[in-house]
Write an enzyme that holds these catalytic residues in place. Structure first.
Site, PDB file in Angstrom:
ATOM      1  N   ARG A  26     -14.841 -14.254   8.468  1.00  0.00           N
ATOM      2  CA  ARG A  26     -16.037 -13.751   7.783  1.00  0.00           C
ATOM      3  C   ARG A  26     -16.464 -12.385   8.372  1.00  0.00           C
ATOM      4  NH1 ARG A  26     -20.983 -11.829   8.927  1.00  0.00           N
ATOM      5  NH2 ARG A  26     -21.234 -13.408  10.534  1.00  0.00           N
ATOM      6  N   ASP A  27     -16.945 -12.372   9.595  1.00  0.00           N
ATOM      7  CA  ASP A  27     -17.422 -11.128  10.188  1.00  0.00           C
ATOM      8  C   ASP A  27     -16.267 -10.146  10.371  1.00  0.00           C
ATOM      9  OD1 ASP A  27     -19.316  -9.422  11.232  1.00  0.00           O
ATOM     10  OD2 ASP A  27     -19.391 -10.363  13.195  1.00  0.00           O
ATOM     11  N   HIS A 219     -23.206 -13.454  20.500  1.00  0.00           N
ATOM     12  CA  HIS A 219     -22.338 -12.776  19.528  1.00  0.00           C
ATOM     13  C   HIS A 219     -22.246 -11.308  19.962  1.00  0.00           C
ATOM     14  CE1 HIS A 219     -20.865 -12.354  15.232  1.00  0.00           C
ATOM     15  NE2 HIS A 219     -21.123 -11.092  15.535  1.00  0.00           N
ATOM     16  N   HIS A 221     -20.348  -7.538  20.421  1.00  0.00           N
ATOM     17  CA  HIS A 221     -19.387  -6.555  19.917  1.00  0.00           C
ATOM     18  C   HIS A 221     -18.933  -5.697  21.092  1.00  0.00           C
ATOM     19  CE1 HIS A 221     -20.135  -6.691  15.326  1.00  0.00           C
ATOM     20  NE2 HIS A 221     -20.360  -7.863  15.863  1.00  0.00           N
ATOM     21  N   CYS A 252     -19.413  -3.894  11.978  1.00  0.00           N
ATOM     22  CA  CYS A 252     -20.559  -4.045  11.094  1.00  0.00           C
ATOM     23  C   CYS A 252     -20.657  -2.820  10.212  1.00  0.00           C
ATOM     24  CB  CYS A 252     -21.859  -4.204  11.880  1.00  0.00           C
ATOM     25  SG  CYS A 252     -23.327  -4.216  10.812  1.00  0.00           S
ATOM     26  N   ASN A 261     -15.697  -7.003  17.007  1.00  0.00           N
ATOM     27  CA  ASN A 261     -16.208  -8.185  17.670  1.00  0.00           C
ATOM     28  C   ASN A 261     -15.417  -8.443  18.936  1.00  0.00           C
ATOM     29  OD1 ASN A 261     -18.109  -9.861  15.735  1.00  0.00           O
ATOM     30  ND2 ASN A 261     -16.541  -8.949  14.441  1.00  0.00           N
TER      31      ASN A 261
END
Lengths: 311, 311
Positions: A26-27, A219, A221, A252, A261
């Site tokens: 997803r991300d 989470h 990065h 992002c 990520n």
């Protein structure tokens, strides 16, 4: 060469096991330029589960206008092979996304809030309060329907427009999401500027306000190369759920400088070396990321993947 | 964008200041394919010092046959601008290198040992014991001449041929070097496989044998993405000197999979965020690495450099 796995040396103050919340499908994919065929995504998700991931965020029911890479959310999600013991949450950015996810049979969802006004306005086109009000309505319906709900909080450690972010402001948003019924909160360093003391300060601030670290995830990065050091600090502060992206895919699209990520392989290398159980088979995961990189037409950013690929 | 510097949040258990031992001009450039003109190297070193580095390893007096990139060691070292308060150690791999360094007026040198037999044989063409005997002779002469001496130990955390490395075996080599007269020992994770518990275990093993962490440095490679997390673990274990390479230049030409030193910028970003003093001006350092990358014809591997370059 015999460096395929790290030697095991525990470190004081760490949990015995960590849940890796895999966000690559997803991300990761939502931020890759290439649009990947639905069947490849489905295979990617299944290979991640086969490699031992127990939580694989599958897709986002976002409007295709904003994230065309995930326009196939319905087809993907309804066609997914479900393995026993594996959760497949989906992101629902708004009430319409929730309806779509529910119609597809989703049992775990994730909602999305911002810790800062600037990001709320630029990414969500509302205020922090406006986003929270909408989320509260979605979460109430989801919990009433028996769904598991995660809340993401963006910009917990820095904001590209306003700069510094006060841990107390983040805590206020986290508390709102928990009160709304979220069972887990993911603290996002969306632009990757956090350092280990900042991570510790936020988790301790939340703890002093009664938030159990067992309900939190981190989470990170790797924009400034800090993601794994921050993860170590988070684990030392009591966190046991860590978001990561297979191969280091993603970033992002709304936040300048938000690249990459934390790579799941780099995380698992560290946790394997620390003797912290994840259930993930590192060689199988590396092979999956290499296979996915072939479909994306570029090498996986993960350093561990690169190193293990050279062998 | 206002994310040019991290917010400051201290973390318990860290030192107030850290000495960054800058290896970009030696360990970095010796592993770059391009050979850099002597004048550019001299400017690189001076810009590193101007940015606040207090220890800049300048070059290696290795035989040009092995490292042609550093064949200009004499010209470079004698032509260097020396700034007050900055040390410019040079690597001397053998007695001949020591003679050359001494003839150029070097006052700080570094010698090089291996923790493993396989690396000693393949890289140094001798045994661990053979290397140590030669080093002891060089160190004795250097100390008698009033020089400061650092000892590097390679393969402290893993070896590409033999695999696992026992901390006790590393400790034995460290003790020999300290007994020989080395004032500082740099523990090298030459192939980048270490994880934080391993780092802690080695430092604690050394501490239990009476070695003060103040006499130790750590030297991490980011091959598996672990370098900064390992650095955090080392700082928590009492280490106050950290080797790093501006821009993340370098690797090890003799060890497969040994890619990339810890980038100084990624390190300084973390230490700035932790409120740990280094004396280094991050924007000036980034600018220096960008300038050097231009001469090398490729972007700096450092993630912080890449992130700050996008702004």
């Amino acid at each position: 060469m015999s460096a395929a796995l790290p030697q095991v040396f525990p470190h004081a103050g760490l949990p015995a096991r960590v849940t890796v919340y895999e966000v690559g499908a997803r991300d990761g994919l939502q931020n890759e330029k290439a649009t990947v065929p639905t069947a490849v995504k489905a295979q990617f998700i299944d290979r991640l589960a086969e490699a031992g991931a127990t939580v694989v965020e599958a897709t986002s029911f976002v409007h295709p206008k904003w994230v065309p890479q995930l326009a196939d959310a319905e087809d993907l999600f309804t066609g997914l092979r479900r393995r026993d013991g594996v959760r497949y949450p989906v992101l629902v950015p708004n009430p319409r996304g929730y309806e779509r996810a529910l119609a597809c049979g989703a049992r775990e969802i994730a909602v999305f809030a911002s810790a800062t006004e600037t990001f709320a306005r630029r990414n969500l086109n509302t205020s922090v309060e406006g986003a929270l009000a909408e989320i509260e309505a979605v979460v109430a319906r989801a919990r009433a329907a028996g769904l598991w709900v995660r809340g993401y909080v963006s910009m917990c450690f820095g904001d590209p427009w306003q700069g510094p972010v006060d841990p107390a402001a983040v805590a206020a948003v986290v508390e709102r999401l928990l009160s709304a019924g979220c069972q887990e909160i993911s603290l996002g360093d969306t632009i990757g500027t956090a350092t280990p003391g900042h991570v510790r300060a936020l988790i301790d601030t939340l703890g002093s306000r009664g938030v159990d670290p067992a309900r939190l995830a981190v989470h990170f990065h790797d924009t400034y190369g800090q993601a794994l050091a921050n993860t170590l600090a988070a684990l030392l502060a009591g966190i046991t759920t860590v978001d990561a992206s297979a191969g280091g895919l993603g970033g992002c699209p709304f936040a300048k400088s938000a690249t990459g990520n934390l790579a799941t392989e780099d995380l698992v290398w560290m946790l394997d070396g620390l003797g912290v159980y994840t259930g993930i088979d590192l060689p199988a995961l590396v092979e999956t990321s290499r296979w996915m990189a072939g479909h994306l037409g570029r090498p996986a950013p993960s350093r561990a993947v690169q190193a293990l690929t050279k062998d």
